[in-house]
Design a protein around this motif. Structure first.
Motif, PDB file in Angstrom:
ATOM      1  N   PHE A 160       4.012   0.556  -0.141  1.00 50.19           N
ATOM      2  CA  PHE A 160       4.457  -0.479  -1.065  1.00 50.19           C
ATOM      3  C   PHE A 160       5.980  -0.528  -1.102  1.00 50.19           C
ATOM      4  O   PHE A 160       6.650   0.505  -0.987  1.00 50.19           O
ATOM      5  CB  PHE A 160       3.931  -0.203  -2.478  1.00 50.19           C
ATOM      6  CG  PHE A 160       2.439  -0.347  -2.597  1.00 50.19           C
ATOM      7  CD1 PHE A 160       1.864  -1.584  -2.858  1.00 50.19           C
ATOM      8  CD2 PHE A 160       1.614   0.760  -2.438  1.00 50.19           C
ATOM      9  CE1 PHE A 160       0.481  -1.710  -2.956  1.00 50.19           C
ATOM     10  CE2 PHE A 160       0.240   0.642  -2.534  1.00 50.19           C
ATOM     11  CZ  PHE A 160      -0.330  -0.600  -2.793  1.00 50.19           C
ATOM     12  N   ALA A 186       9.105  -1.955  -3.598  1.00 45.45           N
ATOM     13  CA  ALA A 186       9.339  -2.372  -4.977  1.00 45.45           C
ATOM     14  C   ALA A 186      10.787  -2.776  -5.162  1.00 45.45           C
ATOM     15  O   ALA A 186      11.698  -2.106  -4.669  1.00 45.45           O
ATOM     16  CB  ALA A 186       8.983  -1.246  -5.943  1.00 45.45           C
ATOM     17  N   HIS A 211      10.692   2.079  -1.191  1.00 47.09           N
ATOM     18  CA  HIS A 211       9.327   2.035  -0.662  1.00 47.09           C
ATOM     19  C   HIS A 211       8.696   3.411  -0.806  1.00 47.09           C
ATOM     20  O   HIS A 211       9.391   4.424  -0.907  1.00 47.09           O
ATOM     21  CB  HIS A 211       9.291   1.549   0.796  1.00 47.09           C
ATOM     22  CG  HIS A 211       9.557   2.617   1.815  1.00 47.09           C
ATOM     23  ND1 HIS A 211      10.783   2.806   2.420  1.00 47.09           N
ATOM     24  CD2 HIS A 211       8.744   3.575   2.345  1.00 47.09           C
ATOM     25  CE1 HIS A 211      10.720   3.816   3.263  1.00 47.09           C
ATOM     26  NE2 HIS A 211       9.498   4.302   3.242  1.00 47.09           N
ATOM     27  N   TYR A 250       1.370   5.256  -1.179  1.00 47.30           N
ATOM     28  CA  TYR A 250       0.548   5.657  -2.319  1.00 47.30           C
ATOM     29  C   TYR A 250      -0.746   6.303  -1.817  1.00 47.30           C
ATOM     30  O   TYR A 250      -1.341   5.836  -0.842  1.00 47.30           O
ATOM     31  CB  TYR A 250       0.229   4.442  -3.187  1.00 47.30           C
ATOM     32  CG  TYR A 250      -0.232   4.799  -4.571  1.00 47.30           C
ATOM     33  CD1 TYR A 250       0.668   5.271  -5.524  1.00 47.30           C
ATOM     34  CD2 TYR A 250      -1.572   4.681  -4.930  1.00 47.30           C
ATOM     35  CE1 TYR A 250       0.248   5.620  -6.788  1.00 47.30           C
ATOM     36  CE2 TYR A 250      -2.013   5.022  -6.199  1.00 47.30           C
ATOM     37  CZ  TYR A 250      -1.098   5.494  -7.122  1.00 47.30           C
ATOM     38  OH  TYR A 250      -1.526   5.844  -8.388  1.00 47.30           O
ATOM     39  N   LYS A 268      -3.930  -2.141  -6.344  1.00 47.08           N
ATOM     40  CA  LYS A 268      -3.282  -3.448  -6.314  1.00 47.08           C
ATOM     41  C   LYS A 268      -1.802  -3.301  -6.661  1.00 47.08           C
ATOM     42  O   LYS A 268      -1.436  -2.520  -7.549  1.00 47.08           O
ATOM     43  CB  LYS A 268      -3.955  -4.403  -7.293  1.00 47.08           C
ATOM     44  CG  LYS A 268      -5.371  -4.808  -6.893  1.00 47.08           C
ATOM     45  CD  LYS A 268      -5.951  -5.802  -7.884  1.00 47.08           C
ATOM     46  CE  LYS A 268      -7.342  -6.241  -7.468  1.00 47.08           C
ATOM     47  NZ  LYS A 268      -7.927  -7.207  -8.439  1.00 47.08           N
ATOM     48  N   ALA A 269      -0.976  -4.072  -5.960  1.00 45.19           N
ATOM     49  CA  ALA A 269       0.468  -3.971  -6.155  1.00 45.19           C
ATOM     50  C   ALA A 269       0.856  -4.248  -7.609  1.00 45.19           C
ATOM     51  O   ALA A 269       1.710  -3.546  -8.186  1.00 45.19           O
ATOM     52  CB  ALA A 269       1.196  -4.924  -5.214  1.00 45.19           C
ATOM     53  N   ASP A 270       0.256  -5.256  -8.206  1.00 43.88           N
ATOM     54  CA  ASP A 270       0.654  -5.599  -9.577  1.00 43.88           C
ATOM     55  C   ASP A 270       0.228  -4.538 -10.577  1.00 43.88           C
ATOM     56  O   ASP A 270       0.857  -4.382 -11.627  1.00 43.88           O
ATOM     57  CB  ASP A 270       0.081  -6.951  -9.979  1.00 43.88           C
ATOM     58  CG  ASP A 270       0.847  -7.568 -11.135  1.00 43.88           C
ATOM     59  OD1 ASP A 270       2.094  -7.657 -11.036  1.00 43.88           O
ATOM     60  OD2 ASP A 270       0.222  -7.945 -12.146  1.00 43.88           O
ATOM     61  N   ARG A 277       3.073  -2.122 -10.635  1.00 46.61           N
ATOM     62  CA  ARG A 277       4.199  -2.641 -11.437  1.00 46.61           C
ATOM     63  C   ARG A 277       3.944  -2.443 -12.924  1.00 46.61           C
ATOM     64  O   ARG A 277       4.813  -1.944 -13.660  1.00 46.61           O
ATOM     65  CB  ARG A 277       4.415  -4.122 -11.134  1.00 46.61           C
ATOM     66  CG  ARG A 277       5.609  -4.737 -11.879  1.00 46.61           C
ATOM     67  CD  ARG A 277       5.774  -6.210 -11.534  1.00 46.61           C
ATOM     68  NE  ARG A 277       4.631  -6.997 -11.969  1.00 46.61           N
ATOM     69  CZ  ARG A 277       4.491  -7.497 -13.202  1.00 46.61           C
ATOM     70  NH1 ARG A 277       5.425  -7.279 -14.115  1.00 46.61           N
ATOM     71  NH2 ARG A 277       3.414  -8.189 -13.518  1.00 46.61           N
ATOM     72  N   VAL A 336       6.409  -5.646  -6.982  1.00 43.10           N
ATOM     73  CA  VAL A 336       5.820  -4.683  -6.055  1.00 43.10           C
ATOM     74  C   VAL A 336       4.943  -5.441  -5.071  1.00 43.10           C
ATOM     75  O   VAL A 336       4.136  -6.283  -5.475  1.00 43.10           O
ATOM     76  CB  VAL A 336       4.982  -3.610  -6.785  1.00 43.10           C
ATOM     77  CG1 VAL A 336       4.392  -2.617  -5.782  1.00 43.10           C
ATOM     78  CG2 VAL A 336       5.824  -2.871  -7.822  1.00 43.10           C
ATOM     79  N   VAL A 337       5.103  -5.144  -3.790  1.00 42.29           N
ATOM     80  CA  VAL A 337       4.282  -5.795  -2.763  1.00 42.29           C
ATOM     81  C   VAL A 337       3.833  -4.748  -1.751  1.00 42.29           C
ATOM     82  O   VAL A 337       4.547  -3.776  -1.472  1.00 42.29           O
ATOM     83  CB  VAL A 337       5.045  -6.918  -2.038  1.00 42.29           C
ATOM     84  CG1 VAL A 337       5.335  -8.067  -2.975  1.00 42.29           C
ATOM     85  CG2 VAL A 337       6.332  -6.401  -1.418  1.00 42.29           C
ATOM     86  N   GLU A 338       2.648  -4.931  -1.190  1.00 39.02           N
ATOM     87  CA  GLU A 338       2.195  -4.061  -0.112  1.00 39.02           C
ATOM     88  C   GLU A 338       2.842  -4.540   1.179  1.00 39.02           C
ATOM     89  O   GLU A 338       2.916  -5.737   1.449  1.00 39.02           O
ATOM     90  CB  GLU A 338       0.675  -4.073   0.010  1.00 39.02           C
ATOM     91  CG  GLU A 338       0.149  -3.048   0.993  1.00 39.02           C
ATOM     92  CD  GLU A 338      -1.359  -2.852   0.930  1.00 39.02           C
ATOM     93  OE1 GLU A 338      -1.907  -2.141   1.804  1.00 39.02           O
ATOM     94  OE2 GLU A 338      -1.993  -3.415   0.002  1.00 39.02           O
TER      95      GLU A 338
END
Length: 257
Positions: free
Chosen positions: A4, A6, A67, A70, A75-77, A80, A96-98
């Motif tokens: 991820f 961020a 980065h 995990y 889920k990315a959200d 967050r 946050v994004v994968e």
């Protein structure tokens, strides 16, 4: 293990910098402790993070990028939301994004923008004292703006680098260097956008440019210092609280622009 990225912001006032170190609490230590708590890992295990660039004690960020890998699908959200509930309010996860496993917050970055804020009021604003340099002197904005044009392009920035640096190559490229005056707020804002920056480079550039504005140095001083390559001849290192990592650019930016 999913990776991820961020985008985070933080008030660096109470921290001794971004990178983990033994002499105080850091942004990285706080984030990694929260990740461990969120993942419910056994004692002694941790989730290492990498950042786009380390910030010093007292320096802030509006768009730092990190980065991490995990240890479970998530889920990315959800990351967050969880991190913002676990962290001190001085640190916030904005997005946050994968990302692909070859994304690296530091090595994938192609440019960064920093800003430096200067409070020009006669007396320091108590609400800005932790976030700006107080500089109450008269200044020549035209001379400062003209002087900064010299640093645009590819140059050896030895004169504007701390002698404590471990970097041998002092050549960097600056794409934009400007000063924005906000008379309503009695504030100057320096902006530097480039492919990389040396240790204390922006703070030394700001300190020297302010001397030009005050009339203590000539308008061609930055060009002269680029040629002499001598840190001792440059101006002072401006204090950390006015400096912000504003934006990190990637060839394939994973975040919303």
């Amino acid at each position: 293990m999913p990776r991820f990225a961020a985008k985070i912001e933080y008030d660096g006032t109470q921290y001794v910098g971004y990178q983990v170190q033994p002499n105080g609490w850091t942004i990285q230590a706080a984030i990694e402790a929260a990740l461990v708590k969120m993942a419910k890992l056994p004692k002694g295990e941790h989730i290492p993070t990498s950042c786009s660039g380390r910030t010093d004690s007292g320096v802030h960020a509006l768009g730092q990028v990190i980065h991490f890998d995990y240890p479970a699908p998530i889920k990315a959200d959800n990351i967050r939301r969880a991190m913002n509930s676990l962290l001190d309010p001085s640190i916030r996860f904005l997005e946050v994004v994968e990302v692909d496993e070859d994304f690296h917050a530091r090595y994938s970055a192609i440019a960064k923008e920093y800003i430096y804020r200067v409070d020009t009021q006669q007396y320091p604003d108590p609400f800005k004292r932790l976030y700006t340099l107080h500089h109450p002197y008269r200044y020549n904005l035209d001379n400062m703006s003209l002087a900064l044009q010299a640093v645009i392009g590819e140059h050896d920035f030895t004169s504007f680098c701390s002698t404590k640096t471990d970097k041998e190559d002092k050549v960097r490229t600056i794409y934009q260097a400007e000063i924005i005056e906000n008379k309503a707020e009695s504030e100057l804002q320096f902006r530097f956008y480039g492919n990389g920056f040396l240790y204390n480079m922006i703070r030394i550039l700001v300190g020297t440019t302010l001397q030009i504005g005050d009339g203590l140095k000539k308008a061609n001083e930055l060009q002269r210092l680029l040629d002499t390559k001598n840190r001792k001849e440059a101006g002072p290192t401006a204090p950390p609280q006015g400096l912000y990592l504003h934006y990190v650019e990637y060839l394939n930016n994973p975040f919303r622009i």
